[in-house]
Enzyme design. Structure first.
Site, mmCIF file in Angstrom:
data_model
loop_
_atom_site.group_PDB
_atom_site.id
_atom_site.type_symbol
_atom_site.label_atom_id
_atom_site.label_comp_id
_atom_site.label_asym_id
_atom_site.label_seq_id
_atom_site.Cartn_x
_atom_site.Cartn_y
_atom_site.Cartn_z
ATOM 1 N N ASP A 1 0.832 -1.212 0.000
ATOM 2 C CA ASP A 1 0.000 0.000 0.000
ATOM 3 C C ASP A 1 0.865 1.261 0.000
ATOM 4 O OD1 ASP A 1 -2.287 1.477 0.021
ATOM 5 O OD2 ASP A 1 -2.832 1.028 2.096
ATOM 6 N N HIS B 1 2.667 3.361 -8.902
ATOM 7 C CA HIS B 1 2.497 1.912 -9.132
ATOM 8 C C HIS B 1 3.705 1.347 -9.887
ATOM 9 C CE1 HIS B 1 -1.409 2.007 -7.410
ATOM 10 N NE2 HIS B 1 -1.969 2.719 -8.369
ATOM 11 N N LEU C 1 10.623 -20.588 -5.035
ATOM 12 C CA LEU C 1 9.685 -19.665 -4.376
ATOM 13 C C LEU C 1 8.342 -19.743 -5.096
ATOM 14 C CD1 LEU C 1 9.181 -17.093 -2.454
ATOM 15 C CD2 LEU C 1 9.643 -15.753 -4.502
#
Ligand code: FPP
Length: 243
Positions: free
Chosen positions: A22, A39, A133
């Site tokens: 955020d 972003h 991962l």
């Protein structure tokens, strides 16, 4: 705090870290830039954090990239976020694959442009057998919607009420087969769950920081891991029982 200063205090590496990334909009606003620039900076930061998770041997990373509520944002921002994911898949898939990252999609395909959806499916299929991962990309994701879809599928599969237990519900979620998150991080000084992994984070440790996501660098990740190392996870028991 750099890595060598923190390694002493990082005594426990969580198996599964989940992040609410955020603060991109505020990061951009502070610099007089359009929200999408925030972003973009957030995407660049994500690349570094993925690399660091691999270095630290974290096995599952879940990122909240686009929520079911994010459709209500201005159209330019929505299409900008779609474009960023598409761009990331175009540019990074090969190196993610080479580094052993297995990409999974959490969320629903409804509303996502067919071209982007095909790229998501392709990324998931290409990286299916990787095991360094697992990167869960929560995109067009909402925890409540995920539970609704799970219940719908349970009904469609004609299971009886006696067959429904916690394990079964977990198996019907988008994270089926994966461990629950041990640590959930939320950046930008907001203290909400925001419909993220509502079922899976029941016993997670939560780490909140005022850092905005593009500024949440490796050092900040170590801070979160030091915090996690200091937690005593009791899972409903008392201290003496888990020693
Ligand atoms: C919240 O910040 C962030 C998002 C809604 C999107 C998160 C996306 C990224 C970090 C980019 C990586 C994702 C993809 C798709 C590759 P905010 O915009 O709500 O920030 P604000 O609260 O400061 O306005």
């Amino acid at each position: 705090m750099n890595k060598s200063e923190s390694t002493d205090s990082i005594q426990m590496i969580p198996n599964h870290v989940a992040i609410i990334m955020d603060g991109n909009g505020r990061w951009a606003q502070k610099r007089g830039l359009p929200r999408l620039a925030g972003h973009r900076a957030g995407t660049e930061n994500l690349r570094k954090i993925i690399e660091e998770c691999i270095n630290l041997d974290i096995k599952h990373l879940t990122i909240y990239a686009f929520s079911t509520e994010n459709w209500h944002r201005p159209i330019e921002e929505v299409s900008g976020l779609m474009g960023l994911l598409e761009n990331m898949l175009d540019k990074e898939l090969e190196s993610l694959d080479k580094n052993g990252v297995s990409i999974r999609h959490l969320g629903h395909s409804f509303g996502i442009h067919e071209r982007l959806m095909n790229k998501i499916v392709d990324a998931v299929n290409t990286t299916r057998n990787n095991s360094t991962l697992v990167l869960n990309v929560a995109f067009n994701y909402g925890g409540r919607h995920e539970l609704v879809r799970a219940v719908q599928n349970i009904i469609d599969d004609e299971l009886s009420s006696q067959e429904v237990d916690e394990e079964l519900i977990s198996n019907y979620l988008d994270t089926s087969g994966q461990p629950d998150p041990d640590l959930v991080i939320r950046t930008s000084g907001e203290y909400r769950i925001s419909n993220f992994l509502v079922w899976q984070s029941a016993y997670a440790e939560w780490y909140f920081t005022t850092k905005l996501w593009p500024d949440f660098n490796e050092e900040e990740l170590y801070r979160a891991l030091v915090f996690f190392s200091g937690r005593e996870r009791r899972f409903g028991q008392i201290s003496d029982q888990i020693k």
